[in-house]
Design an enzyme around this catalytic site. Structure first.
Site, PDB file in Angstrom:
ATOM      1  N   HIS A 299      14.683  25.755 -13.618  1.00  0.00           N
ATOM      2  CA  HIS A 299      15.545  26.356 -14.665  1.00  0.00           C
ATOM      3  C   HIS A 299      15.246  27.994 -14.857  1.00  0.00           C
ATOM      4  CE1 HIS A 299      16.498  22.498 -17.089  1.00  0.00           C
ATOM      5  NE2 HIS A 299      17.344  22.576 -15.989  1.00  0.00           N
TER       6      HIS A 299
ATOM      7  N   HIS B 181       7.939  24.245 -20.162  1.00  0.00           N
ATOM      8  CA  HIS B 181       7.161  24.509 -18.947  1.00  0.00           C
ATOM      9  C   HIS B 181       6.104  25.287 -19.075  1.00  0.00           C
ATOM     10  CE1 HIS B 181      11.037  23.164 -17.039  1.00  0.00           C
ATOM     11  NE2 HIS B 181      11.551  24.358 -17.509  1.00  0.00           N
TER      12      HIS B 181
END
Length: 292
Positions: free
Chosen positions: A186, A244
């Site tokens: 992403h 993340h």
């Protein structure tokens, strides 16, 4: 006998209201047109400035490097902290599709209106094909890295039990978890889309400066791209704050920046490439002849 004047007065009032609504509609259309013209002119001027584009690159780097520090100062229960939030599902997961749709329409209009040549238009649109190949290739590379660096674990109440299953596919098929180094796809995609859109949209300043046709549809498509670029910046910030691990995000953004540099910063300036944004669209000033 007195109904005639009353009916006539009613019709006259209705006509006046209709005329008033017509005038109001014209005023609203004029205001919308003025805002569209002003907004597109200012956005084109900002995106067309090389200095501001360099500052924009610094902004993206600062977002990825320092943005994660904001996780200590924001509400962890906000809607943007959920993987299932509307923007994450509808936009981030389909970021390349949105970018191709909006940016493809802009490139198509700008190139064709400037040249009226289908071949030149197709050549410039091929940059999006290259971008799609970069996205697909990077995604496969990230999965390969995760496979090569990972191990298979079985979740237990006491913790994780390591298994000797050789690859991710067999591990997941057995109902276990595969844990490896996961580059943030992403962060890669949003960084790449931000750099790509800023580069493509910068052409509109030269387009306007050359006095080429710039009607309301083209200006509207341009502003929609600017709004999408702003959304990608916001969602990139949300991604680096809430999701993340730090190195996974930094590596993803670094790969996205490197992919942009290889294409827009290097290859597209070569004659055997799709060409850089704006290449061949605008007439060059006549150079003065050299006298012996």
């Amino acid at each position: 006998m007195e109904r005639g004047p009353v009916v006539g007065a009613g019709l006259g009032a209705g006509a006046r209201i209709q005329a008033l609504l017509g005038c109001l509609l014209k005023v609203l259309l004029w205001v919308a047109s003025a805002l569209l013209y002003f907004g597109s002119e200012q956005a084109a001027r900002l995106l067309g400035s090389p200095c501001l584009r360099r500052l924009y690159h610094a902004w993206l780097a600062a977002v990825v490097i320092f943005g994660p520090l904001l996780q200590f100062h924001v509400n962890p229960r906000t809607i943007f902290a959920s993987h299932g939030n509307f923007f994450n599902i509808k936009f981030v997961n389909s970021a390349w599709g949105w970018t191709c749709t909006f940016l493809g329409g802009f490139v198509l209009l700008v190139v064709f209106l400037a040249t009226r040549r289908v071949a030149v238009t197709a050549r410039h649109l091929s940059r999006l094909v290259v971008g799609a190949a970069v996205w697909r290739g990077a995604g496969r590379a990230f999965l390969l890295i995760e496979d090569l660096t990972g191990s298979c674990f079985e979740p237990l109440p006491q913790g994780l039990l390591l298994h000797e299953l050789p690859d991710r596919r067999s591990c997941l098929a057995a109902g276990h978890q595969w844990r490896g180094y996961t580059v943030s796809s992403h962060t890669f995609l949003l960084t790449f889309c931000c750099l790509l859109m800023a580069e493509e949209a910068a052409v509109f300043a030269k387009y306007l400066a050359h006095g080429l046709p710039a009607g309301a549809p083209l200006r509207l498509v341009f502003l929609l791209n600017v709004l999408l670029l702003g959304l990608w910046n916001f969602l990139l910030l949300c991604t680096v704050i809430y999701f993340h691990q730090y190195t996974h995000k930094v590596v993803g953004a670094a790969v996205g920046t490197f992919a942009w540099y290889l294409t827009y910063g290097s290859w597209y300036h070569q004659p055997w490439s799709p060409g850089s944004p704006g290449h061949g669209l605008f007439p060059r000033p006549h150079s003065s002849r050299k006298h012996n």
